[in-house]
Write an enzyme that holds these catalytic residues in place. Structure first.
Site, PDB file in Angstrom:
ATOM      1  N   GLY A  12       0.851  -1.203   0.000  1.00  0.00           N
ATOM      2  CA  GLY A  12       0.000   0.000   0.000  1.00  0.00           C
ATOM      3  C   GLY A  12       0.883   1.249   0.000  1.00  0.00           C
ATOM      4  O   GLY A  12       0.504   2.284   0.541  1.00  0.00           O
ATOM      5  N   GLY A  15      -0.201   4.948  -1.210  1.00  0.00           N
ATOM      6  CA  GLY A  15      -1.299   5.646  -0.535  1.00  0.00           C
ATOM      7  C   GLY A  15      -0.841   6.835   0.289  1.00  0.00           C
ATOM      8  O   GLY A  15       0.344   7.184   0.303  1.00  0.00           O
ATOM      9  N   GLN A  16      -1.791   7.428   1.015  1.00  0.00           N
ATOM     10  CA  GLN A  16      -1.506   8.667   1.757  1.00  0.00           C
ATOM     11  C   GLN A  16      -0.360   8.479   2.759  1.00  0.00           C
ATOM     12  O   GLN A  16       0.554   9.291   2.832  1.00  0.00           O
ATOM     13  CB  GLN A  16      -2.764   9.153   2.502  1.00  0.00           C
ATOM     14  CG  GLN A  16      -2.581  10.548   3.079  1.00  0.00           C
ATOM     15  CD  GLN A  16      -3.604  10.916   4.144  1.00  0.00           C
ATOM     16  OE1 GLN A  16      -4.447  10.115   4.534  1.00  0.00           O
ATOM     17  NE2 GLN A  16      -3.527  12.141   4.638  1.00  0.00           N
ATOM     18  N   ASP A  38       2.295  -1.919  -4.353  1.00  0.00           N
ATOM     19  CA  ASP A  38       0.903  -1.452  -4.348  1.00  0.00           C
ATOM     20  C   ASP A  38       0.181  -2.108  -5.512  1.00  0.00           C
ATOM     21  O   ASP A  38       0.807  -2.615  -6.448  1.00  0.00           O
ATOM     22  CB  ASP A  38       0.836   0.090  -4.486  1.00  0.00           C
ATOM     23  CG  ASP A  38      -0.442   0.678  -3.922  1.00  0.00           C
ATOM     24  OD1 ASP A  38      -1.525   0.409  -4.495  1.00  0.00           O
ATOM     25  OD2 ASP A  38      -0.381   1.378  -2.911  1.00  0.00           O
ATOM     26  N   ASP A  56      -0.756  -7.504  -5.482  1.00  0.00           N
ATOM     27  CA  ASP A  56      -2.087  -7.541  -4.873  1.00  0.00           C
ATOM     28  C   ASP A  56      -1.980  -8.394  -3.605  1.00  0.00           C
ATOM     29  O   ASP A  56      -1.737  -9.600  -3.682  1.00  0.00           O
ATOM     30  CB  ASP A  56      -3.082  -8.169  -5.864  1.00  0.00           C
ATOM     31  CG  ASP A  56      -4.484  -8.246  -5.285  1.00  0.00           C
ATOM     32  OD1 ASP A  56      -4.669  -7.860  -4.108  1.00  0.00           O
ATOM     33  OD2 ASP A  56      -5.395  -8.701  -6.016  1.00  0.00           O
ATOM     34  N   TYR A 146     -15.594  -0.515   8.634  1.00  0.00           N
ATOM     35  CA  TYR A 146     -14.156  -0.222   8.762  1.00  0.00           C
ATOM     36  C   TYR A 146     -13.725  -0.396  10.225  1.00  0.00           C
ATOM     37  O   TYR A 146     -12.720  -1.058  10.515  1.00  0.00           O
ATOM     38  CB  TYR A 146     -13.925   1.208   8.279  1.00  0.00           C
ATOM     39  CG  TYR A 146     -12.534   1.751   8.455  1.00  0.00           C
ATOM     40  CD1 TYR A 146     -11.459   1.229   7.746  1.00  0.00           C
ATOM     41  CD2 TYR A 146     -12.294   2.835   9.315  1.00  0.00           C
ATOM     42  CE1 TYR A 146     -10.189   1.762   7.901  1.00  0.00           C
ATOM     43  CE2 TYR A 146     -11.030   3.376   9.468  1.00  0.00           C
ATOM     44  CZ  TYR A 146      -9.977   2.829   8.761  1.00  0.00           C
ATOM     45  OH  TYR A 146      -8.722   3.361   8.906  1.00  0.00           O
TER      46      TYR A 146
END
Ligand code: NAD
Ligand code: SER
Length: 325
Positions: A12, A15-16, A38, A56, A146
């Site tokens: 990941g 991402g942010q 990612d 993945d 979440y």
């Protein structure tokens, strides 16, 4: 500095958080010892700073192959579906957030990895948790998929530590604010978008109401917290679910006022949408006594210091965009 030579896989990484954490890890461990990965393409800020693989995490076999092929000894698992996006497709959010974590924990156990990092969130807390200074241990009844996935994930981490000795560590991040990479579908994203919109249009339409207080943190503090937790001696880590940490707490009205110290004519409009209910279910502030005691956690940024730094950096980027020479 780490005592053992480690090779890290960040999942990941585009991402942010992933972008900034990958860059920070590369500084600490050396560029070639931190493999970014990612599902989507490599973030431009990572280009030419170290190895990147397209991966993945749901494909456990391929993930396992990469871990063996690259001699990985630590995994930082950042891929997840966040709160607002999760409510649009709860089954997918549960599946991705849970299976991704279980794949990583299983591989960590089989390959005897040195350490795993996996972030939890203030979203584990629900409407019945204390609103102010929400403690480490309290009533926890999350109301979003979440939050449910993060709370279940915390207990999977605890289980793999107790049962298999996997050294997995976690933090319940507050809403994170950054200028380098865009956020990915959270309820706290307004506090990131607002700065760019303020600079570009001098106004922002906020999707939360003006007095919605939430726990927040500036990205440099979050990255430092992550590195400090991961570098702490194992015997100091008393929490094997996830640590509460606190940075600041503010409302949309207060962040608008802080922006007005730079842009006096900045105008904020409020139109709450479905994300308001998510925000209302979370605490307004967090008690982080245990993180302070166990590994010396201390935030450095308050709202105004963060706003000043955001504008400094966004203004530099804007100037470079306008005049690339
Ligand atoms: P993000 O959405 O910005 O980034 C997640 C990245 O994961 C994306 O680049 C995405 O392409 C990648 N990804 C998704 N599915 C994948 C898959 N199957 N395989 C590989 N990669 C995949 O999220 P973020 O804000 O950087 O959050 C990172 C972690 O921190 C998440 O676990 C999140 O729950 C947690 N967290 C974030 C915040 C915040 O404010 N940003 C707050 C609390 C907790
Ligand atoms: N910032 C995150 C979100 O809003 C909290 O985990 O989903």
């Amino acid at each position: 500095m780490p005592l053992r030579k480690d090779k890290i896989l960040v999942i990941g990484a585009s991402g942010q958080i992933g972008v900034e954490l990958t860059l920070a890890l590369r500084k600490q461990y050396g560029n070639n010892n931190v493999v970014a990965s990612d599902l989507r393409e490599e973030n431009p800020l990572l280009k030419d700073t170290g190895p990147y693989v397209s991966l993945d995490m749901m494909n456990k076999e391929m993930l396992h192959v990469q871990v063996i092929r690259q001699n990985i000894t630590q995994i930082y698992l950042l891929a997840a579906i966040l709160s607002a996006t999760g409510e649009k497709n709860p089954n997918l959010a549960w599946h991705l957030n849970m299976q991704g974590l279980l794949n990583v924990l299983d591989i960590a156990r089989e390959e005897k990895l040195h350490k795993v990092y996996w972030p939890s969130s203030i979203a584990v807390f629900g409407p019945s948790s204390p609103k102010i200074n929400c403690p480490q241990q309290t009533i926890i009844e999350p109301s979003t998929v979440y939050g449910i996935s993060k709370y279940a994930g915390e207990f999977w981490c605890n289980y793999y530590f107790n049962r298999y000795g996997v050294d997995v560590r976690s933090i319940r991040y507050p809403g994170l604010i950054s200028y380098k990479s865009a956020p990915g579908g959270g309820t706290t994203d307004y506090a990131v978008e607002i700065y760019q919109e303020a600079l570009d249009h001098n106004k922002y339409n906020c999707f939360l109401s003006e007095n919605t207080y939430l726990p927040m943190m500036y990205m440099p503090d979050a990255i430092r917290a992550t590195l400090e937790l991961m570098n702490a001696p194992a015997e100091n880590i008393s929490i094997r679910t996830a640590y509460n940490i606190s940075g600041m707490s503010f409302s949309p009205r207060e962040i608008a006022e802080s922006i007005q110290t730079h842009l006096p004519d900045f105008n904020m409009l409020y139109k709450a949408d479905s994300r308001q209910a998510i925000a209302d279910s979370w605490p307004q502030s967090i008690d982080d006594t245990v993180a302070k005691k166990d590994w010396g956690w201390k935030p450095q940024y308050d709202l105004q210091k963060m706003t000043d730094d955001m504008f400094n950096n966004l203004n530099v980027t804007k100037t470079l965009d306008q005049d690339p020479s």
